[in-house]
Design a protein around this motif. Structure first.
Motif, mmCIF file in Angstrom:
data_model
loop_
_atom_site.group_PDB
_atom_site.id
_atom_site.type_symbol
_atom_site.label_atom_id
_atom_site.label_comp_id
_atom_site.label_asym_id
_atom_site.label_seq_id
_atom_site.Cartn_x
_atom_site.Cartn_y
_atom_site.Cartn_z
ATOM 1 N N TRP A 58 -2.096 -3.686 -7.209
ATOM 2 C CA TRP A 58 -2.317 -2.346 -6.670
ATOM 3 C C TRP A 58 -3.335 -2.397 -5.531
ATOM 4 C CZ3 TRP A 58 -6.262 0.944 -5.665
ATOM 5 C CH2 TRP A 58 -5.917 2.259 -5.330
ATOM 6 N N THR A 98 -2.377 -1.365 -1.700
ATOM 7 C CA THR A 98 -3.055 -0.196 -1.138
ATOM 8 C C THR A 98 -3.851 -0.575 0.102
ATOM 9 O OG1 THR A 98 -3.169 0.797 -3.338
ATOM 10 C CG2 THR A 98 -4.616 1.711 -1.659
ATOM 11 N N SER A 148 -1.633 -0.815 3.027
ATOM 12 C CA SER A 148 -1.224 0.477 3.588
ATOM 13 C C SER A 148 -2.249 1.026 4.568
ATOM 14 C CB SER A 148 -0.978 1.482 2.459
ATOM 15 O OG SER A 148 -2.201 1.901 1.864
ATOM 16 N N MET A 201 -9.534 1.754 0.309
ATOM 17 C CA MET A 201 -8.860 1.392 -0.944
ATOM 18 C C MET A 201 -9.798 1.519 -2.128
ATOM 19 S SD MET A 201 -8.759 -1.357 -3.277
ATOM 20 C CE MET A 201 -9.001 -2.919 -2.452
ATOM 21 N N ASP A 247 -10.201 5.087 -3.119
ATOM 22 C CA ASP A 247 -9.010 5.516 -3.861
ATOM 23 C C ASP A 247 -9.048 4.981 -5.295
ATOM 24 O OD1 ASP A 247 -8.039 6.782 -1.579
ATOM 25 O OD2 ASP A 247 -6.825 5.065 -0.964
ATOM 26 N N ARG A 280 0.117 4.916 -4.340
ATOM 27 C CA ARG A 280 -0.595 4.195 -3.287
ATOM 28 C C ARG A 280 -0.704 5.103 -2.071
ATOM 29 N NH1 ARG A 280 2.639 -0.232 -5.104
ATOM 30 N NH2 ARG A 280 4.028 -0.015 -3.320
#
Length: 490
Positions: free
Chosen positions: A449, A453, A456, A469, A472, A488
């Motif tokens: 993950w 992420t 991205s 990230m 988040d 994500r």
């Protein structure tokens, strides 16, 4: 949690006296084993969770003293770096709704600590390695004030005689040097404790060694270090290197590392303590006044302080623990392979998976460790650390198989059986092991993950991508939904 010690300078005589005292303790330990003095009423479990402290930008902040003063609870303690703290959950039963109680207890304490830490500008993060950590954050000046850590730093570097070389080849490559052991503070873990009898200890330790690779594959949560994407569980390699007392020449001679998987299956817990004494020089040669022979001759229980202190400076991935509780000696297996996080439910699911397997595998008619070389179990651990759920792990009768397939086909059914033997509430059992199943089916754990992420956010540059990230991650960590269900953003 490590034992506190006072700052001091060690002489050659200190080391000689300490070696003699440790050997005396080892003889007394053997006597205690022979005389069956160990207490055991029911299997109890406990855990420790190490955490990072960050500021509002999700960057490390050196405030563990302020945070601990604000929390002001005895179950919280310092860890190696000023950006670390640790919580200790006392032993309790895992039967019935024990796992749910454990989850609630950890969440309540972490929520309260987070609120308190926020009052001094800190926030707590459960993660294997903090992605926003920079090399400048892990220098001698950021060691915690506890004299134990200063002494360890001095003694490890005195033994090495040179700077630490950190070299990890993964998705990217890290090649750097450190002038203190503070990079070890980057490694934050969950440590699972299981009380066992001396007779059952060897089978439990061997079983824990066998499943270490699978644990890491499904639980990996440490893909980044100093801005580089490395292993899925980079913490395994980093911890080994950050506490290494060996220069290159001693490595070439085959001297054992202090962070150690081991080299053989055991037939007695004594084997592990005896190896410690035989292979590893003392790092903290501090003697107490207790004469263990006199104590045991009186029919009382010795603390064996020198033996346990020495054991605390040999960092086995599955470590034996000797402790005295209410005047009775106890033995525990301390499982140290798992990273912290991503959420409380993920951490408790990892614990349920481990404790379930440990209720079945040690009692198998044909033990699994008799069907595979010890070196293969070590290879499984390091392969899993490098590739996570994409690792291929060896298992008898299956050969090399994808980690997710091994867990789904072979290990999860055993974990279900084990939790039934613990008499865990079926609803609680299904919820927790369902988290492990969900990760395997989705192909998502904390490490994957994080990597997806961060990718991205790649257009923002690596540093900003990791910061976004991490923000988040922290938001979802507090939501306590399993990591394989996280979206994500970006």
């Amino acid at each position: 949690m490590g034992r506190d010690v006072s700052a001091r300078v060690f002489s050659r005589e200190d080391r000689r006296i300490y070696r003699d005292k440790v050997r005396r303790c080892l003889d007394v330990f053997a006597r205690l084993l022979r005389e069956s003095r160990f207490g055991f009423d029911q299997p109890l479990v406990g855990l420790e969770i190490e955490l990072n402290i960050v500021d509002a930008r999700a960057e490390p902040t050196m405030r563990n003293a302020e945070v601990l003063n604000a929390i002001a609870q005895p179950d919280w303690a310092t860890e190696l770096g000023q950006f670390n703290v640790e919580i200790n959950i006392p032993p309790h039963s895992f039967s019935g709704d024990g796992p749910r109680h454990l989850e609630d207890l950890v969440r309540q304490r972490l929520n309260l600590a987070e609120q308190t830490a926020a009052s001094v500008g800190g926030h707590l993060v459960m993660i294997g390695i903090l992605p926003t950590l920079k090399e400048d954050d892990v220098r001698e000046g950021t060691l915690s004030a506890n004299p134990r850590y200063r002494l360890l730093n001095e003694q490890i570097f005195a033994a090495r005689g040179e700077d630490l070389h950190l070299e990890i080849d993964g998705v990217e490559r890290l090649d750097t040097y450190a002038d203190s052991i503070t990079p070890e503070a980057a490694c934050t873990s969950v440590q699972l404790h299981l009380q066992v009898t001396p007779e059952d200890f060897p089978a439990h330790w061997n079983a824990a060694q066998v499943i270490a690779g699978a644990q890491v594959a499904v639980g990996a949560n440490s893909p980044y270090l100093f801005g580089k994407e490395l292993w899925r569980e980079t913490r395994i390699s980093l911890f080994e290197q950050a506490t290494d007392t060996r220069p290159a020449e001693l490595k070439a001679q085959g001297v054992r590392p202090r962070v150690w998987f081991g080299e053989r299956w055991i037939t007695s817990v004594f084997d592990l303590f005896e190896e410690n004494v035989r292979y590893f020089p003392a790092l903290l040669p501090i003697c107490e006044d207790e004469d263990p022979v006199e104590v045991v001759d009186r029919g009382e229980t010795p603390e064996l302080a020198e033996l346990t202190l020495h054991n605390g400076t040999v960092y086995r991935w599955n470590r034996p623990v000797y402790a005295v509780v209410d005047g009775r000696p106890h033995l525990r297996v301390e499982n140290r392979v798992l990273p912290a996080g991503p959420t409380v439910i993920d951490a408790v699911a990892n614990a349920a998976f481990y404790y379930g397997l440990m209720r079945v595998l040690p009692y198998a008619e044909r033990p699994i460790w008799t069907q595979m070389p010890f070196a293969v179990a070590a290879d499984n651990l390091f392969t899993a650390a490098r590739y996570g759920l994409d690792a291929r792990i060896y298992w008898p009768d299956l050969g090399e198989v994808p980690a997710a397939e091994l867990v789904l086909r072979r290990l999860l059914p055993l974990a279900y059986e084990g939790l039934d033997l613990w008499r865990v509430d079926p609803v609680v059992r299904d919820r927790l092991l369902g988290v492990i199943e969900g990760r395997c089916l989705a192909g998502v754990n904390g490490a994957s993950w994080q990597a997806a992420t961060a990718e991205s956010y790649a257009g923002l540059g690596r540093g900003e991508a990791l910061r976004r990230m991490t923000l988040d991650y922290v938001e979802r960590m507090h939501g306590n939904e399993p990591v394989h269900t996280w979206d994500r953003p970006g």
